[in-house]
Scaffold this active site. Structure first.
Site, PDB file in Angstrom:
ATOM      1  N   HIS A  81       0.759  -0.860   0.062  1.00 14.32           N
ATOM      2  CA  HIS A  81      -0.207   0.063   0.497  1.00 14.32           C
ATOM      3  C   HIS A  81       0.898   1.327  -0.062  1.00 14.32           C
ATOM      4  CE1 HIS A  81      -3.824  -1.872   0.537  1.00 14.32           C
ATOM      5  NE2 HIS A  81      -3.475  -3.151   1.408  1.00 14.32           N
ATOM      6  N   ASP A 129       4.019   8.859  -0.930  1.00 11.99           N
ATOM      7  CA  ASP A 129       2.471   8.573  -0.701  1.00 11.99           C
ATOM      8  C   ASP A 129       2.048   7.508  -1.423  1.00 11.99           C
ATOM      9  OD1 ASP A 129       0.055   7.954   0.580  1.00 11.99           O
ATOM     10  OD2 ASP A 129       0.009  10.255   0.862  1.00 11.99           O
TER      11      ASP A 129
HETATM   12  C1  GDG Z   1      -2.527   4.033   3.936  1.00 10.96           C
HETATM   13  C2  GDG Z   1      -0.686   4.337   2.384  1.00 10.96           C
HETATM   14  C3  GDG Z   1      -2.949   4.670   0.805  1.00 10.96           C
HETATM   15  C4  GDG Z   1      -8.280  10.306   7.783  1.00 10.96           C
HETATM   16  N1  GDG Z   1      -8.635  10.824   8.729  1.00 10.96           N
HETATM   17  C5  GDG Z   1     -10.142  10.613   9.083  1.00 10.96           C
HETATM   18  C6  GDG Z   1     -10.594   9.509   8.231  1.00 10.96           C
HETATM   19  N2  GDG Z   1      -9.293   9.654   7.386  1.00 10.96           N
HETATM   20  C7  GDG Z   1      -9.707   8.564   6.612  1.00 10.96           C
HETATM   21  C8  GDG Z   1      -9.642   9.571   4.838  1.00 10.96           C
HETATM   22  C9  GDG Z   1      -9.019   8.115   4.286  1.00 10.96           C
HETATM   23  C10 GDG Z   1      -7.939   7.026   4.807  1.00 10.96           C
HETATM   24  O1  GDG Z   1      -8.370   7.811   6.315  1.00 10.96           O
HETATM   25  C11 GDG Z   1      -6.247   7.532   4.553  1.00 10.96           C
HETATM   26  O2  GDG Z   1      -5.986   7.112   3.564  1.00 10.96           O
HETATM   27  P1  GDG Z   1      -5.016   7.404   2.856  1.00 10.96           P
HETATM   28  O3  GDG Z   1      -4.571   7.015   1.194  1.00 10.96           O
HETATM   29  O4  GDG Z   1      -5.637   8.769   2.798  1.00 10.96           O
HETATM   30  O5  GDG Z   1      -3.425   7.284   3.896  1.00 10.96           O
HETATM   31  P2  GDG Z   1      -3.028   6.325   4.709  1.00 10.96           P
HETATM   32  O6  GDG Z   1      -3.750   6.122   6.544  1.00 10.96           O
HETATM   33  O7  GDG Z   1      -1.439   6.159   4.333  1.00 10.96           O
HETATM   34  O8  GDG Z   1      -2.455   4.857   3.859  1.00 10.96           O
HETATM   35  C12 GDG Z   1      -1.643   5.110   1.574  1.00 10.96           C
HETATM   36  C13 GDG Z   1      -3.985   3.399   1.411  1.00 10.96           C
HETATM   37  O9  GDG Z   1      -3.188   2.879   2.973  1.00 10.96           O
HETATM   38  C14 GDG Z   1      -4.327   2.502   0.697  1.00 10.96           C
HETATM   39  O10 GDG Z   1      -3.932   1.956  -0.186  1.00 10.96           O
HETATM   40  O11 GDG Z   1      -3.695   5.250  -0.412  1.00 10.96           O
HETATM   41  O12 GDG Z   1      -1.452   5.923   0.465  1.00 10.96           O
HETATM   42  O13 GDG Z   1      -0.294   5.551   3.102  1.00 10.96           O
HETATM   43  O14 GDG Z   1     -10.220   7.242   4.120  1.00 10.96           O
HETATM   44  O15 GDG Z   1     -10.575   9.489   4.526  1.00 10.96           O
HETATM   45  N3  GDG Z   1     -11.416   9.049   8.621  1.00 10.96           N
HETATM   46  C15 GDG Z   1     -12.586   9.511   9.341  1.00 10.96           C
HETATM   47  N4  GDG Z   1     -12.225  10.204   9.852  1.00 10.96           N
HETATM   48  C16 GDG Z   1     -11.191  11.354  10.016  1.00 10.96           C
HETATM   49  O16 GDG Z   1     -10.605  12.263  10.522  1.00 10.96           O
HETATM   50  N5  GDG Z   1     -13.753   8.924   9.321  1.00 10.96           N
END
Ligand code: GDG
Length: 457
Positions: free
Chosen positions: A153, A357
């Site tokens: 990921h 990322d």
């Molecule tokens: C890893 C990889 C890859 C965030 N704050 C809140 C909240 N979130 C949710 C977002 C999004 C998720 O968390 C974060 O996903 P990301 O992709 O932006 O980043 P990582 O957590 O680092 O995830 C990344 C991912 O895995 C999937 O393969 O894209 O590169 O690092 O869905 O919306 N959700 C809620 N409240 C929050 O305050 N409910």
């Protein structure tokens, strides 16, 4: 169709699965019927020497326990203080301690041992992410011949970064025990090929095939998506603008990230400062809301990033705030998904500026949440995997405060025609390459691999 067995660092045990990955895997398991194996969540003094059943879901769930020592060395140590910083280009933050690597090897072997009695000859096994790089090799040692795939990921490190690992050659030994490895973006695939060649002598023998020590591996890019349709509906039905009255006349610029040093939060604060210094006309016309739930607290680098961002937000507000206007709202706790969806929809600018990322799902959620008639503008780092799929965003180098500030200014003045055009192109990708597409594409490739070898266990 054979049974799907998913293994991830954490087994989601809550009633309502949330988050893109959990939803994706949940759907895949529901449709094929299957088993999800993962860590129970809290270290325990006396871990059970077997997997623990959690009935009550549409598929089977089995968890493993970890002792506090194993949790410290394998999870906080090697996974999050070695692999995470190095894969995100921050070798300076890595803690190289041989005890961590030993803990990682030991826990990987233990998970494999606990899994074996539960496996069936025709299972397809799908291992998730960097915490479990070594699991496939450990299963092979125990004689498991089933098709085993891995999906990473986060970014895969380039040769110079890979060289900062304590065991670069071993990483490729682990990875080439899988039948299929999946990456988020083509840059990861390129890094995998180059690093594997330099660190371990791994040969590329076809467009998507590699060989090491007589083992052949298929590697491919499967960019992860979101459950776009449900996010669109959530944003449409979200509580209306009355909830965010504080915005008054200012346009909303929003960032939502776990408070992680890879997300580039201090850099975007400095870019905002640059914007306010260079264009005083924008004072009181733009309000930046940064939601950043804390993560991995107790790890020094995470405590440091929190202090740095709090300091910067305070300084910028002190410098520019007026009686009617607070330039930055920095909120250090999570909000429910539907509230985020509504905030995205109201925002003029979505700010996604990681320094590194894997994909970045927030970028896709922001696009899905927009009103297509009056959409906001996505400012996106070139270092997010999402930038490969969405070149119609305003693509920036997050290290460059001037360039990022210029993108903010241009988003503020962008015509509605241009906003619609850019948004429509991005929305198409978000809808077509959604999370269902991602798991189906991966599993189809793994299925093809399953015809290669006959299981013996
Ligand atoms: C890893 C990889 C890859 C965030 N704050 C809140 C909240 N979130 C949710 C977002 C999004 C998720 O968390 C974060 O996903 P990301 O992709 O932006 O980043 P990582 O957590 O680092 O995830 C990344 C991912 O895995 C999937 O393969 O894209 O590169 O690092 O869905 O919306 N959700 C809620 N409240 C929050 O305050 N409910």
């Amino acid at each position: 169709m054979s049974r799907l067995v998913v293994v991830s660092n954490r087994l989601p045990l809550g009633e309502n699965p949330s988050g893109g990955l959990v939803v994706a895997l949940d759907d895949a398991l529901r449709s094929s019927g299957g088993l999800w194996i993962g860590f129970s969540g809290e270290p325990v003094e006396d871990p059970a020497e077997e997997l623990i059943d959690h009935p009550g879901a549409a598929f089977d769930r089995l968890s493993f326990d970890l002792s506090p020592e194993d949790h410290h060395n394998y999870y906080l140590g090697f996974s999050n203080s070695v692999l995470w910083p190095i894969c995100h280009g921050r070798a300076d933050l890595a803690h190289l301690d041989p005890v961590y690597l030993d803990g990682y090897r030991k826990v990987s072997a233990r998970i494999a041992r606990l899994m074996v009695p539960h496996l069936r000859p025709d299972d397809r096994i799908w291992v998730q992410d960097y915490q479990l790089f070594a699991l496939g090799a450990e299963l092979r040692k125990l004689g498991v011949r089933n098709p085993i795939g891995h999906f990473l990921h986060i970014p895969f490190p380039a040769p110079a970064e890979c060289a900062t690992l304590p065991n670069p050659a071993e990483l490729f030994d682990w990875m080439t025990h899988y039948d299929l490895v999946g990456f988020q973006a083509s840059r990861d695939m390129d890094n995998f090929a180059a690093s594997g060649f330099h660190m371990a002598g791994m040969e590329q023998i076809g467009l998507n095939t590699f060989r090491l020590d007589g083992r052949t591996l298929r590697a491919e890019v499967f960019p992860i998506g979101i459950d776009a349709q449900s996010f669109i509906e959530e944003a449409r039905d979200a509580p209306d603008a009355d909830q965010v009255r504080f915005l008054t006349n200012a346009r909303l610029m929003i960032g939502v990230d776990r408070l992680d040093y890879s997300k580039g939060i201090p850099q975007r604060f400095r870019a905002f400062q640059q914007l306010l210094e260079s264009i005083p006309d924008l004072h009181e016309k733009i309000s930046f809301l940064q939601i950043a739930p804390p993560t991995r607290s107790g790890v020094q680098a995470y405590d440091d990033i929190r202090e740095e961002t709090e300091y910067l937000a305070g300084r910028i507000n002190g410098q520019f705030a007026t009686l009617n206007w607070t330039p930055i709202r920095f909120i250090n706790r999570p909000y429910p998904r539907e509230v985020l969806a509504g905030l995205y929809r109201q925002a003029r600018i979505g700010l996604v500026t990681p320094l590194a990322d894997g994909m970045n799902l927030v970028a896709k959620e922001f696009v899905a949440a927009q009103d297509p008639e009056d959409p906001g503008v996505l400012i996106l780092s070139r270092f997010a995997g999402a930038a490969e799929q969405m070149p119609e965003a305003l693509i920036i180098n997050p290290h460059d405060a001037h360039e990022t500030a210029a993108a903010m200014a241009s988003a503020m003045r962008m015509s509605i025609e241009e906003r619609r055009e850019r948004h429509a192109a991005m929305l198409q990708v978000v809808l077509e390459k959604d999370v269902g597409w991602w798991s189906a594409a991966y599993l189809e490739a793994l299925e093809q691999e399953s015809t290669k070898e006959q299981p013996e266990n």
